[in-house]
Scaffold this motif. Structure first.
Motif, mmCIF file in Angstrom:
data_model
loop_
_atom_site.group_PDB
_atom_site.id
_atom_site.type_symbol
_atom_site.label_atom_id
_atom_site.label_comp_id
_atom_site.label_asym_id
_atom_site.label_seq_id
_atom_site.Cartn_x
_atom_site.Cartn_y
_atom_site.Cartn_z
ATOM 1 N N TRP A 103 0.843 -1.199 0.000
ATOM 2 C CA TRP A 103 0.000 0.000 0.000
ATOM 3 C C TRP A 103 0.884 1.258 0.000
ATOM 4 C CZ3 TRP A 103 -0.117 3.380 4.336
ATOM 5 C CH2 TRP A 103 -1.046 4.419 4.245
ATOM 6 N N LEU A 104 1.861 1.279 0.900
ATOM 7 C CA LEU A 104 2.735 2.451 1.015
ATOM 8 C C LEU A 104 3.625 2.604 -0.226
ATOM 9 C CD1 LEU A 104 3.615 4.778 2.924
ATOM 10 C CD2 LEU A 104 5.442 3.281 3.727
ATOM 11 N N PHE A 105 4.257 1.505 -0.635
ATOM 12 C CA PHE A 105 5.168 1.578 -1.782
ATOM 13 C C PHE A 105 4.425 1.925 -3.071
ATOM 14 C CE2 PHE A 105 8.832 -1.289 -0.032
ATOM 15 C CZ PHE A 105 8.932 -0.446 1.058
ATOM 16 N N ASN A 106 3.203 1.442 -3.204
ATOM 17 C CA ASN A 106 2.432 1.800 -4.392
ATOM 18 C C ASN A 106 2.137 3.292 -4.416
ATOM 19 O OD1 ASN A 106 2.462 -0.749 -5.452
ATOM 20 N ND2 ASN A 106 0.473 -1.328 -4.602
ATOM 21 N N HIS A 107 1.898 3.875 -3.247
ATOM 22 C CA HIS A 107 1.740 5.334 -3.202
ATOM 23 C C HIS A 107 3.029 6.026 -3.637
ATOM 24 C CE1 HIS A 107 -2.267 6.167 -1.832
ATOM 25 N NE2 HIS A 107 -2.182 5.281 -0.860
ATOM 26 N N PHE A 108 4.158 5.539 -3.137
ATOM 27 C CA PHE A 108 5.450 6.110 -3.559
ATOM 28 C C PHE A 108 5.561 6.059 -5.087
ATOM 29 C CE2 PHE A 108 7.838 4.640 0.575
ATOM 30 C CZ PHE A 108 7.256 5.676 1.278
ATOM 31 N N LYS A 109 5.251 4.879 -5.635
ATOM 32 C CA LYS A 109 5.438 4.688 -7.069
ATOM 33 C C LYS A 109 4.455 5.507 -7.893
ATOM 34 C CE LYS A 109 7.645 0.284 -6.421
ATOM 35 N NZ LYS A 109 7.832 -1.118 -6.801
ATOM 36 N N GLU A 110 3.220 5.565 -7.418
ATOM 37 C CA GLU A 110 2.223 6.335 -8.173
ATOM 38 C C GLU A 110 2.547 7.826 -8.155
ATOM 39 O OE1 GLU A 110 -1.669 5.205 -6.753
ATOM 40 O OE2 GLU A 110 -1.249 3.107 -7.247
ATOM 41 N N VAL A 111 2.972 8.325 -7.012
ATOM 42 C CA VAL A 111 3.327 9.745 -6.935
ATOM 43 C C VAL A 111 4.538 10.018 -7.836
ATOM 44 C CG1 VAL A 111 4.217 11.581 -5.432
ATOM 45 C CG2 VAL A 111 2.327 10.137 -4.657
ATOM 46 N N SER A 112 5.512 9.146 -7.794
ATOM 47 C CA SER A 112 6.691 9.315 -8.665
ATOM 48 C C SER A 112 6.263 9.348 -10.122
ATOM 49 C CB SER A 112 7.675 8.159 -8.455
ATOM 50 O OG SER A 112 8.048 8.064 -7.106
ATOM 51 N N TRP A 113 5.340 8.474 -10.465
ATOM 52 C CA TRP A 113 4.850 8.407 -11.834
ATOM 53 C C TRP A 113 4.121 9.692 -12.212
ATOM 54 C CZ3 TRP A 113 -0.290 8.340 -13.567
ATOM 55 C CH2 TRP A 113 -0.459 8.069 -14.921
ATOM 56 N N LEU A 114 3.281 10.183 -11.296
ATOM 57 C CA LEU A 114 2.547 11.424 -11.574
ATOM 58 C C LEU A 114 3.505 12.579 -11.858
ATOM 59 C CD1 LEU A 114 -0.321 11.432 -8.893
ATOM 60 C CD2 LEU A 114 -0.593 11.270 -11.379
ATOM 61 N N TYR A 115 4.678 12.551 -11.205
ATOM 62 C CA TYR A 115 5.632 13.640 -11.388
ATOM 63 C C TYR A 115 6.653 13.344 -12.492
ATOM 64 C CZ TYR A 115 3.752 16.394 -7.602
ATOM 65 O OH TYR A 115 2.915 17.182 -6.847
ATOM 66 N N GLY A 116 6.412 12.270 -13.240
ATOM 67 C CA GLY A 116 7.261 11.993 -14.394
ATOM 68 C C GLY A 116 8.646 11.464 -14.066
#
Lengths: 458, 458
Positions: A103-116
Motif C-alpha cells: 500500500w505504502l510503496f504503491n503510493h510512492f510509485k504512483e506519486v513518482s509516476w505522476l511527477y514523471g
C-alpha cells in the motif's frame, strides 16, 4: 560554479511534533536534502525513510526477536533446530504486513509516476569504497560491510545516492538532462537498534539531476505533499522546515572564512540542537572562525522569517532570492502552508539521521487491508476436482482471482475459508449441475443463490 | 506419513529446447519442484528463476563489467576515483531495464493474485545456519556468506524456501491451512559466473502448504502456464517434464532398499544426464543397491509413457495413481499439451541448478516498453514557472503524469524532451493566455492545437 554550489543548498523536512503510535509503521523518517554530489551537475534529492515495524516490537528495543527456538520436525533422520527469528535487525513480511508495505510503496510509485520520474534500481551490495570515499563521516561506523569470498570489501548499501552517482557517471553523456529518477529500495545500517530503527529499512528516493534552479526543490516538496495528501496526512501533522546552505555560505564569505572550512562548519552547525551552544561556539572557534563570525553566524541561524533574514543579510544575496522564489512557488502550487523558514536547518555532510515522524494511529491513517479473493470455487465431489479447476481457470481468464479448494472438504470448512479470504462469490461444482452444464453460485454477502451456465460465467 | 512422503514427489520443468537469444532477459530458469520440507505438512512449490542480463553481457562471461574507472569530478577539493561498475556478479537497473523487470514481475504478481496467493517477503540476509542445516549439499560452496560485525555468521539468501519454512514454523498454529504464499525476491549465489548466471538473480516462488493431493501441483503448473500464455510463450516453446519421486520409492521398496538410502539414490540419479551410465551404476552399487535393483531402477527411469510405467510397476502403486490424476487434471484444465511424462526426472536433494530456458528474441516476446509521460507542461516565461507548476498539479490531481519543464528552455528543447518521454500533450503556459485564464494545449501526435480554460483542464 553556481550550479555545483546550489547543489549544496539544503532543505530539511521536519515534523512539527513527534507523536506516537501506530502498530505497523512505527516510524517514518522523512528526509529532504540536496547533498554534495560527485559530478558537476546540479542535484536535488528527496528521501523518505520508512522502517516498517511490527506490533510485537512496540514494547521492545530488540527488533522483534521474541520467538523462541523451535525444534525442526524430523526430515529423513536429519533432526536439527531452526531459529525461527530473522537475523537481528531484520524482519519478515507476513501477508498482513506485506499488504501494508505494498500500500505504502504503491503510493510512492504512483506519486513518482505522476511527477514523471523513472524507476531505477541498484545492487543491494556495493563496493565498500563507494560509501567511504567521503572521508570522516559517521556512516563508516554504521556501514554493514564485510569481505566477500573473493576478498573484496563490500557493503550492504546504507543509502541509495552513491549508487545513483555511480550509475549516472557510468552512463555519461548517453542520458539526457534533466535526469528524474526514483527508487524504492532497502538500505542497511549496522547500528544499535532502538525503537523504530532497525538495521534494514526502506528509502524512497527521488532525484533530479541537471536543474540549477529551486524549481527542482519545489517539485520534490510538491511530490511529498502529494504523497501526504494521498495517505491522509495534513499540514497540521507535519511541516517542512526550510533553509538554504547559501545562508551559511554568505555569512562565512562576509568574514572571509575560506571555502574549504564550509564542510566542517556544516558538521558543527548540524549539532546545534544536540549539544550546548557554548560547545558549538568552542568548536567553531577551534576550526578557525573569529569571535565576531561565530557571533554573527549564530545570530543569523536563529532567524525564523525571511523578512528578518533580509534585514540581517541584505536583499542582494542568492540565499534570499532562492528562498523567496521557493516560497512564492509554494504559494502558487498550494503547499506554502506546509513550509516554514528556519535558518538553523543545516545538514552536515554526513548522512542525516535526525527526525522521526510517527503517524497517529488514532487518526486512522492506516487503511484496512484485508485479504480479498473474488471467488472461491469448490467441487462437491472428489471426482469433480478437475471440473472445478476448469471453472476456476475460466474465471481467472476473465480477470477474477480464484481460491480453488484443493481437497475434498466439508462445506462448513469451505464457508469458513471463504470468510477468511473475504470472497464475494462461492462457486459450487456439483454432479447433477455439471451434467446440465451449470454451476451453483452463491453471493456471500446476500446469500443469494442461483445457477449459471458455464459459458455465461463472468 | 503419506502427506510428508508426497511432499517428496517431484515435478521438474524442462524446456523442450534451449534456444538463444534475447538481449535483456538473457535467461529464464524455471524450476518446479516439491522439496523435503522441515515441517510435517505437505508442501508444493514452484520457482521461476530469472537472471535479467544486459545486452553488454551477451559476449562476455565477466558479468558486464565493461566500464572503466572514471575519475570522479572534483567536489570541494575531494578528488577521488569512483568505480562506475556494480560489484562483480551484480547489476544496475537503469530505467529501460527497470521497465522490463517491472513488466515481468507484474506478470508474476498478477498471476499469483489470480490464483489466490498472498505476497510475503523475508530478509535478504539470513543466518547462515538456516541454509546449511541440510548437511552435505552443494549449496554450502555457493553460499554468499560472511561474518557480520557482531560476529554472527550470516548469508545473503541463496533461495527463498528456508525463509518460508522459518516463518511458517514461527507462525505455528496461527495460520490456517492451506497456506498459499508467493514471493518475488532477490537471491544470491557465490559462484563462478557464466553467461546468464550472475551472483544475484530473482526468483518467483509460489508455495502451497497443507494440501496432500496432486491438485496442489496441478494448480502450480496451471499458474505457470497462465504466465507463459500471458507473455506469449506457447507449448511448442516449452514443456514440463513430469515424474514423481514415488516411482523411485516403489522400485526401491520392491528390492527392500532401506528408506534412509533414498536421499543418496536421488542425488545419484539426478546426475543421469551429466555422467556416463556406467558411472551411475557404480555409484548406486557403492551405496548398497543390488545388481538387480540397479538394473530395474535404470529400466524404469528410461520409461517415457504412463502406459509403459503401468506395465513395469503394476497398476496398484501410488506413483501411477498420482501421475494419472495429474495428467487427467491437466486434460480438464487445458494444459496437458504442456506436460510430458519422463521417469528420469528426479531432482536431488541439493538445490536445482540445471535447465535454462532462453526466450527467443526472434519471437518478439519482449514488449516495447518506452517511457511514457502523459503531459509535458512548460512556462513560456520564467515568471510563469509557478503557474506552470500549478497547471502540472491540476493535471496530476486528475491522475495524469506530468513532466514539468523545470528551467527556462527554448521551445525546440521542449519538443525534443516531449518526444523523448513520449508525451501525448504539450501544455504551454503563456502570459497573455494566463491573463485570460487559459493555457495552450498541443496534441503531439496530430499537431492539433487549442486553448483550454484552467477549470476545464482534464
Amino acid at each position: 560554479m553556481p550550479a555545483t554550489s546550489f547543489s549544496c543548498s539544503f532543505l530539511s523536512l521536519q515534523p512539527r511534533f513527534n507523536s506516537y503510535v501506530n502498530p505497523i509503521f512505527r516510524s517514518l523518517t522523512f528526509q529532504l536534502s540536496s547533498s554534495p554530489f560527485p559530478f558537476n551537475a546540479p542535484f536535488s534529492s528527496i528521501r523518505i525513510r520508512c522502517s516498517l515495524s511490527r506490533p510485537a516490537e512496540t514494547n521492545s528495543t530488540t527488533g522483534g526477536r521474541s520467538g523462541a527456538l523451535t525444534p525442526g520436525p524430523s526430515v529423513g533422520g536429519d533432526v536439527q533446530k531452526i531459529d525461527v527469528n530473522p537475523p537481528k535487525g531484520t524482519r519478515d513480511f507476513p501477508p498482513e504486513d506485506m499488504r501494508l508495505r505494498n500500500w505504502l510503496f504503491n503510493h510512492f510509485k504512483e506519486v513518482s509516476w505522476l511527477y514523471g520520474f523513472e524507476e531505477v534500481d541498484y545492487p543491494v551490495l556495493e563496493s565498500e569504497a563507494l560509501f567511504t570515499r567521503k572521508a570522516g563521516e559517521e556512516i563508516k561506523d554504521q556501514l554493514y560491510c564485510f569481505e566477500d569470498r573473493g576478498n573484496r570489501r563490500v557493503a550492504l548499501r546504507p543509502e541509495l545516492t552513491p549508487s545513483l552517482a555511480r550509475l549516472v557517471i557510468q552512463k555519461g553523456k548517453s542520458v539526457s538532462l534533466p535526469i528524474k529518477w526514483f527508487t524504492v529500495g532497502q538500505c542497511w545500517r549496522y547500528e544499535r537498534m532502538t525503537r523504530g530503527r532497525r538495521r534494514e529499512h526502506y528509502q524512497w528516493n527521488m532525484d533530479i539531476i541537471g536543474v540549477p534552479g529551486v524549481m527542482a526543490e519545489a517539485e520534490l516538496i510538491s511530490s511529498v505533499v502529494t504523497l501526504f495528501k494521498r495517505i491522509g496526512i495534513t499540514e497540521s501533522d507535519v511541516g517542512f522546515k526550510v533553509s538554504s546552505r547559501k545562508v551559511l555560505q554568505e555569512v562565512l564569505n562576509c568574514y572571509s572564512v575560506p571555502e574549504y572550512l564550509f564542510g566542517k562548519v556544516c558538521v558543527i552547525i548540524d549539532k546545534i540542537e544536540k549539544i550546548p551552544v557554548d560547545e558549538i561556539k568552542k568548536e567553531l572557534k577551534a576550526v578557525g572562525l573569529s569571535q565576531e563570525a561565530v557571533q554573527k553566524l549564530l545570530q543569523v541561524l536563529s532567524v525564523k522569517s525571511l523578512a528578518e533574514l533580509e534585514e540581517r543579510l541584505g536583499s542582494s544575496g542568492e540565499a534570499l532570492a532562492d528562498l523567496k522564489q521557493l516560497f512564492s512557488l509554494a504559494e502558487k502550487t498550494g503547499f506554502s502552508k506546509w513550509l516554514q523558514f528556519d535558518a538553523s536547518v543545516v545538514r552536515g555532510l554526513a548522512y542525516y539521521t535526525g527526525i522521526v515522524f510517527e503517524l497517529l494511529k488514532e487518526k486512522g491513517l492506516l487503511p484496512e487491508l484485508n485479504l480479498h479473493i473474488d471467488n472461491i470455487v469448490c467441487a462437491l465431489d472428489e471426482d469433480l476436482q478437475g471440473c472445478a479447476a476448469m471453472v476456476a481457470n475460466i474465471l481467472r481468464e476473465k480477470g477474477h482471482s480464484v481460491e480453488l479448494v484443493l481437497e475434498s472438504k466439508p462445506l462448513k470448512w469451505v464457508f469458513k475459508r471463504a470468510a477468511r479470504v473475504n470472497a464475494e462469490r462461492l462457486v459450487l461444482v456439483g454432479n447433477s449441475e455439471w451434467q446440465r452444464g451449470v454451476v451453483g453460485v452463491k453471493i456471500l454477502s446476500t446469500a443469494e443463490q442461483y445457477e449459471v451456465k458455464l459459458e455465461d460465467l463472468k
